[in-house]
Design a protein around this motif. Structure first.
Motif, short mmCIF file in Angstrom:
data_model
loop_
_atom_site.label_atom_id
_atom_site.label_comp_id
_atom_site.label_asym_id
_atom_site.label_seq_id
_atom_site.Cartn_x
_atom_site.Cartn_y
_atom_site.Cartn_z
N ASP A 1 2.91 17.29 -13.68
CA ASP A 1 4.08 17.35 -12.80
C ASP A 1 5.17 16.36 -13.20
O ASP A 1 6.20 16.28 -12.54
CB ASP A 1 3.66 17.04 -11.35
N VAL A 2 4.94 15.60 -14.26
CA VAL A 2 5.92 14.59 -14.68
C VAL A 2 7.20 15.29 -15.13
O VAL A 2 7.17 16.15 -16.00
CB VAL A 2 5.37 13.71 -15.82
N ILE A 3 8.31 14.94 -14.49
CA ILE A 3 9.59 15.59 -14.81
C ILE A 3 10.61 14.58 -15.31
O ILE A 3 11.79 14.85 -15.37
CB ILE A 3 10.15 16.37 -13.59
N ARG A 4 10.16 13.38 -15.64
CA ARG A 4 11.04 12.42 -16.27
C ARG A 4 11.05 12.70 -17.77
O ARG A 4 10.64 13.75 -18.23
CB ARG A 4 10.56 10.99 -15.99
N HIS A 5 11.52 11.75 -18.55
CA HIS A 5 11.53 11.89 -20.00
C HIS A 5 10.12 12.23 -20.50
O HIS A 5 9.13 11.74 -19.95
CB HIS A 5 12.01 10.57 -20.62
N VAL B 1 7.33 9.67 -20.75
CA VAL B 1 6.61 9.15 -19.58
C VAL B 1 5.20 9.72 -19.53
O VAL B 1 4.23 9.02 -19.26
CB VAL B 1 7.37 9.46 -18.27
N LYS B 2 5.08 11.01 -19.83
CA LYS B 2 3.77 11.67 -19.82
C LYS B 2 2.85 11.03 -20.86
O LYS B 2 1.67 10.80 -20.62
CB LYS B 2 3.96 13.15 -20.09
N LYS B 3 3.41 10.73 -22.03
CA LYS B 3 2.62 10.13 -23.10
C LYS B 3 2.19 8.71 -22.72
O LYS B 3 1.08 8.29 -23.04
CB LYS B 3 3.43 10.13 -24.40
#
Length: 317
Positions: free
Chosen positions: A296-300, A303-305
């Motif tokens: 659900d991460v919708i930033r850059h 961020v997920k990495k």
């Protein structure tokens, strides 16, 4: 070698493929054993029959997603390609609706399956917990729901609060009066509101108390009715603070509590009020608990990495 030919007829190939075929390049990364060629409105895929069947199935999911949301990007492609099925990245039709027409015509809506589940939960229940790591849109989606409820006159006010717990900083040494000391803690809430309400109107709402942004200590002794109340960073509440907050609920109130149990800034040996509440309230009727994750991460995209990298360290310690 087996061949699969797919022709796009109902959607724009240019928009679906992305700039310089960036979406096709992503597909190639997820299906490295297949040869994928996109020309005009056709995609030709070569490879093992079983892999072609899987590609065909996933491609159908991608086109359905695009047809519904008119958008395809790296995050949505990853969610679709790594999901178990449509239920993992889609939900009820109404939960994908525009929540708020924001500043400069910006359309604000839930962008992921779990965010849409959060929207559904807030429609159904008056108390909802949104749990997940940084960047998953917990607070932003919550503020959008609160602004929607205010604009539609479902509530008379919005109350946004969070515990003023210092993440390695000392509040007492910050300059200024109490409001100036606390404003940095409330900044994510202000940021979300500025996306959704014009500056002059937002200032008026804050001045007349229609929108209240305050630390948890200001909640004590109050009955919060006719309000959409959001407790942000709930993982930093103590047992006493959480109990106090939950018992402030008045008539016609919506309570949304957001938090990340993996980012607790409380002193050692102090139990998180959020962790405790999730245990003791999980089976209470009328309360929903929605879990968001790194899908659900919708930033850059970094961020997920970062989340994944820290998760690996934390699991090995």
């Amino acid at each position: 070698m087996n061949e699969l030919i797919i022709e796009l007829t109902e959607i724009s190939p240019q928009e679906f493929f992305g700039q310089q075929n960036e979406n096709i390049e992503l597909l190639k990364k997820y299906f490295p054993k297949l040869k994928i060629v996109a020309r005009g409105s056709k995609i030709k895929v070569y490879g093992d029959e079983a892999l072609l069947e899987e590609f065909d199935r996933r491609f159908d999911m991608l086109t359905a997603h695009f047809a519904k949301y008119n958008k395809l990007d790296e995050n949505s492609i990853e969610r679709v390609l790594t999901s178990n099925g449509q239920e993992d990245y889609s939900s009820s039709k109404s939960s994908g609706e525009v929540l708020v027409h924001g500043v400069s015509g910006r359309l604000i809506k839930a962008q992921t399956a779990n965010q849409r589940r959060l929207v559904d939960a807030c429609k159904k229940d008056d108390m909802v917990f949104a749990i997940g790591p940084a960047g998953t849109g917990k607070t932003y989606t919550g503020v959008a729901l609160a602004v929607k409820a205010l604009k539609e006159k479902q509530v008379r006010r919005i109350i946004l609060t969070r515990p003023a717990v210092e993440a390695g900083e000392n509040l007492g040494f910050l300059p200024g009066d109490l409001k100036e000391k606390l404003d940095p803690y409330m900044q994510p809430l202000y940021d979300a509101l500025r996306d959704m309400i014009a500056p002059e109107k937002l200032e008026k709402y804050i001045e007349d108390g229609t929108i209240q942004i305050a630390p948890m200590a200001f909640m004590r002794g109050r009955t919060l009715d006719n309000a959409f109340v959001i407790l942000d960073e709930a993982q930093n509440t103590t047992h006493a603070q959480m109990k106090m907050f939950l018992t402030r609920m008045g008539k016609n109130a919506k309570f949304l509590l957001t938090g990340d149990p993996g980012q607790i800034d409380l002193p050692r040996r102090v139990i998180s009020g959020l962790k405790e509440a999730l245990l003791i309230l999980k089976n209470v009727q009328g309360i929903s608990i929605i879990y968001l994750d790194d899908k659900d991460v919708i930033r850059h995209k970094l961020v997920k990495k970062v989340i994944d990298a820290y998760k690996n360290i934390e699991h090995t310690n």
